[in-house]
Design a protein around this motif. Structure first.
Motif, PDB file in Angstrom:
ATOM      1  N   LEU A 179      84.663  35.694  21.463  1.00  0.00           N
ATOM      2  CA  LEU A 179      85.170  36.643  22.458  1.00  0.00           C
ATOM      3  C   LEU A 179      85.980  37.749  21.803  1.00  0.00           C
ATOM      4  CD1 LEU A 179      86.206  34.145  25.272  1.00  0.00           C
ATOM      5  CD2 LEU A 179      84.392  35.874  25.413  1.00  0.00           C
ATOM      6  N   ASN A 180      86.822  37.389  20.852  1.00  0.00           N
ATOM      7  CA  ASN A 180      87.623  38.394  20.155  1.00  0.00           C
ATOM      8  C   ASN A 180      86.753  39.326  19.329  1.00  0.00           C
ATOM      9  OD1 ASN A 180      90.074  37.522  21.215  1.00  0.00           O
ATOM     10  ND2 ASN A 180      90.330  35.980  19.621  1.00  0.00           N
ATOM     11  N   HIS A 181      85.677  38.807  18.768  1.00  0.00           N
ATOM     12  CA  HIS A 181      84.752  39.641  17.995  1.00  0.00           C
ATOM     13  C   HIS A 181      84.063  40.655  18.914  1.00  0.00           C
ATOM     14  CE1 HIS A 181      82.121  40.671  14.673  1.00  0.00           C
ATOM     15  NE2 HIS A 181      81.100  40.585  15.512  1.00  0.00           N
ATOM     16  N   ILE A 182      83.623  40.179  20.067  1.00  0.00           N
ATOM     17  CA  ILE A 182      82.979  41.071  21.034  1.00  0.00           C
ATOM     18  C   ILE A 182      83.973  42.130  21.522  1.00  0.00           C
ATOM     19  CG2 ILE A 182      81.971  41.174  23.347  1.00  0.00           C
ATOM     20  CD1 ILE A 182      80.723  38.366  22.677  1.00  0.00           C
ATOM     21  N   ALA A 183      85.200  41.725  21.792  1.00  0.00           N
ATOM     22  CA  ALA A 183      86.231  42.678  22.220  1.00  0.00           C
ATOM     23  C   ALA A 183      86.489  43.720  21.133  1.00  0.00           C
ATOM     24  CB  ALA A 183      87.519  41.940  22.562  1.00  0.00           C
ATOM     25  N   GLY A 184      86.465  43.294  19.885  1.00  0.00           N
ATOM     26  CA  GLY A 184      86.668  44.216  18.776  1.00  0.00           C
ATOM     27  C   GLY A 184      85.592  45.284  18.700  1.00  0.00           C
ATOM     28  N   ARG A 185      84.387  44.949  19.123  1.00  0.00           N
ATOM     29  CA  ARG A 185      83.298  45.934  19.121  1.00  0.00           C
ATOM     30  C   ARG A 185      83.590  47.092  20.058  1.00  0.00           C
ATOM     31  NH1 ARG A 185      78.094  42.256  19.839  1.00  0.00           N
ATOM     32  NH2 ARG A 185      78.370  40.982  17.999  1.00  0.00           N
ATOM     33  N   LEU A 186      84.310  46.822  21.127  1.00  0.00           N
ATOM     34  CA  LEU A 186      84.626  47.898  22.069  1.00  0.00           C
ATOM     35  C   LEU A 186      85.482  48.982  21.426  1.00  0.00           C
ATOM     36  CD1 LEU A 186      85.259  46.010  25.413  1.00  0.00           C
ATOM     37  CD2 LEU A 186      83.280  47.384  24.772  1.00  0.00           C
ATOM     38  N   THR A 187      86.242  48.621  20.420  1.00  0.00           N
ATOM     39  CA  THR A 187      87.063  49.621  19.733  1.00  0.00           C
ATOM     40  C   THR A 187      86.196  50.580  18.927  1.00  0.00           C
ATOM     41  OG1 THR A 187      87.422  48.229  17.783  1.00  0.00           O
ATOM     42  CG2 THR A 187      89.021  48.031  19.599  1.00  0.00           C
ATOM     43  N   ARG A 204      91.308  41.575  31.041  1.00  0.00           N
ATOM     44  CA  ARG A 204      91.317  42.792  31.853  1.00  0.00           C
ATOM     45  C   ARG A 204      90.760  43.923  31.005  1.00  0.00           C
ATOM     46  NH1 ARG A 204      94.959  47.125  32.831  1.00  0.00           N
ATOM     47  NH2 ARG A 204      96.273  46.278  31.199  1.00  0.00           N
ATOM     48  N   LEU A 205      89.745  44.582  31.515  1.00  0.00           N
ATOM     49  CA  LEU A 205      89.141  45.739  30.871  1.00  0.00           C
ATOM     50  C   LEU A 205      89.808  46.982  31.427  1.00  0.00           C
ATOM     51  CD1 LEU A 205      86.772  46.913  29.122  1.00  0.00           C
ATOM     52  CD2 LEU A 205      85.450  46.945  31.238  1.00  0.00           C
ATOM     53  N   HIS A 206      90.205  47.900  30.541  1.00  0.00           N
ATOM     54  CA  HIS A 206      90.858  49.147  30.960  1.00  0.00           C
ATOM     55  C   HIS A 206      90.579  50.208  29.915  1.00  0.00           C
ATOM     56  CE1 HIS A 206      93.991  48.095  28.019  1.00  0.00           C
ATOM     57  NE2 HIS A 206      93.882  46.867  28.526  1.00  0.00           N
ATOM     58  N   GLY A 207      91.071  51.397  30.138  1.00  0.00           N
ATOM     59  CA  GLY A 207      90.811  52.515  29.245  1.00  0.00           C
ATOM     60  C   GLY A 207      91.187  52.270  27.800  1.00  0.00           C
ATOM     61  N   GLY A 208      92.114  51.377  27.556  1.00  0.00           N
ATOM     62  CA  GLY A 208      92.534  51.075  26.190  1.00  0.00           C
ATOM     63  C   GLY A 208      91.761  49.937  25.551  1.00  0.00           C
ATOM     64  N   GLY A 209      90.802  49.354  26.269  1.00  0.00           N
ATOM     65  CA  GLY A 209      90.011  48.254  25.726  1.00  0.00           C
ATOM     66  C   GLY A 209      90.154  47.004  26.572  1.00  0.00           C
ATOM     67  N   LEU A 210      90.265  45.878  25.905  1.00  0.00           N
ATOM     68  CA  LEU A 210      90.405  44.593  26.582  1.00  0.00           C
ATOM     69  C   LEU A 210      91.749  43.975  26.246  1.00  0.00           C
ATOM     70  CD1 LEU A 210      86.978  42.803  25.943  1.00  0.00           C
ATOM     71  CD2 LEU A 210      87.853  43.599  28.121  1.00  0.00           C
ATOM     72  N   ASP A 211      92.384  43.368  27.236  1.00  0.00           N
ATOM     73  CA  ASP A 211      93.581  42.571  26.967  1.00  0.00           C
ATOM     74  C   ASP A 211      93.142  41.287  26.273  1.00  0.00           C
ATOM     75  OD1 ASP A 211      95.150  44.452  28.196  1.00  0.00           O
ATOM     76  OD2 ASP A 211      95.354  43.349  30.078  1.00  0.00           O
ATOM     77  N   PRO A 267      85.666  56.903  22.021  1.00  0.00           N
ATOM     78  CA  PRO A 267      86.700  56.866  23.060  1.00  0.00           C
ATOM     79  C   PRO A 267      86.366  57.687  24.309  1.00  0.00           C
ATOM     80  CG  PRO A 267      87.705  57.201  20.915  1.00  0.00           C
ATOM     81  CD  PRO A 267      86.215  57.291  20.720  1.00  0.00           C
ATOM     82  N   GLU A 268      85.696  58.825  24.148  1.00  0.00           N
ATOM     83  CA  GLU A 268      85.336  59.642  25.308  1.00  0.00           C
ATOM     84  C   GLU A 268      84.280  58.945  26.154  1.00  0.00           C
ATOM     85  OE1 GLU A 268      84.439  63.727  24.534  1.00  0.00           O
ATOM     86  OE2 GLU A 268      86.106  63.915  23.137  1.00  0.00           O
ATOM     87  N   LYS A 269      83.280  58.356  25.492  1.00  0.00           N
ATOM     88  CA  LYS A 269      82.235  57.625  26.206  1.00  0.00           C
ATOM     89  C   LYS A 269      82.838  56.412  26.910  1.00  0.00           C
ATOM     90  CE  LYS A 269      77.864  55.228  25.529  1.00  0.00           C
ATOM     91  NZ  LYS A 269      76.879  54.745  24.586  1.00  0.00           N
ATOM     92  N   PHE A 270      83.736  55.736  26.220  1.00  0.00           N
ATOM     93  CA  PHE A 270      84.386  54.558  26.775  1.00  0.00           C
ATOM     94  C   PHE A 270      85.151  54.932  28.039  1.00  0.00           C
ATOM     95  CE2 PHE A 270      87.666  51.281  27.044  1.00  0.00           C
ATOM     96  CZ  PHE A 270      86.920  50.135  26.825  1.00  0.00           C
ATOM     97  N   ALA A 271      85.965  55.961  27.948  1.00  0.00           N
ATOM     98  CA  ALA A 271      86.791  56.387  29.087  1.00  0.00           C
ATOM     99  C   ALA A 271      85.934  56.859  30.258  1.00  0.00           C
ATOM    100  CB  ALA A 271      87.749  57.490  28.650  1.00  0.00           C
ATOM    101  N   GLU A 272      84.794  57.438  29.946  1.00  0.00           N
ATOM    102  CA  GLU A 272      83.901  57.947  30.989  1.00  0.00           C
ATOM    103  C   GLU A 272      83.309  56.821  31.843  1.00  0.00           C
ATOM    104  OE1 GLU A 272      79.575  60.194  31.149  1.00  0.00           O
ATOM    105  OE2 GLU A 272      80.871  60.519  29.424  1.00  0.00           O
ATOM    106  N   HIS A 273      83.082  55.665  31.237  1.00  0.00           N
ATOM    107  CA  HIS A 273      82.369  54.589  31.923  1.00  0.00           C
ATOM    108  C   HIS A 273      83.245  53.406  32.333  1.00  0.00           C
ATOM    109  CE1 HIS A 273      78.618  56.573  31.192  1.00  0.00           C
ATOM    110  NE2 HIS A 273      78.917  56.684  29.921  1.00  0.00           N
ATOM    111  N   ILE A 274      84.507  53.425  31.964  1.00  0.00           N
ATOM    112  CA  ILE A 274      85.352  52.264  32.230  1.00  0.00           C
ATOM    113  C   ILE A 274      86.245  52.490  33.447  1.00  0.00           C
ATOM    114  CG2 ILE A 274      87.292  50.915  31.330  1.00  0.00           C
ATOM    115  CD1 ILE A 274      84.538  50.214  30.192  1.00  0.00           C
TER     116      ILE A 274
END
Length: 113
Positions: free
Chosen positions: A11-19, A49-56, A23-30
């Motif tokens: 799970l942490n590895h998958i969350a790391g991929r989001l980084t 929790r998924l948010h503009g800064g990634g995952l908690d 950032p613009e694409k991420f913010a556009e779709h999250i």
């Protein structure tokens, strides 16, 4: 069957991929959402929790159905996803990954994956 620690690592590895997503694409779709990952073979569930800064950080939960986006898969499939041995699309198409979410959430997530 993977153990709890291997699943946390996955799970942490998958969350790391989001980084690594632009950032613009991420913010556009999250849109802020609670996400659960239920591992029925282990009888465990994690929540984040998924948010503009990634995952908690992921925490254990007793109520995975309370999340707005719910993923269900076996522990070995979670590890396989994290290690790129299977894609999200293939896991979903073959029934190894179940995703419960509103249609707009599914469309947003698809654009990130």
């Amino acid at each position: 069957m993977a153990n709890e620690e291997e699943c946390r690592t996955a799970l942490n590895h998958i969350a790391g991929r989001l980084t690594q997503v632009d950032p613009e694409k991420f913010a556009e779709h999250i849109v802020e959402r609670n996400i659960s990952c239920h591992l029925p073979d282990l009888g465990l569930a994690f929540r984040t929790r998924l948010h503009g800064g990634g995952l908690d950080p992921f925490t254990r939960t007793d109520d995975p159905k309370a999340a707005q986006v719910r993923l269900t898969l076996d522990s070995d499939d979670l590890v396989a996803l994290a290690e790129d041995r299977i894609s999200v699309a293939k896991a979903w198409a073959t029934g190894r990954l179940k995703i419960e979410a509103g249609i707009f959430d599914l469309l947003r997530l698809r654009k990130l994956l």
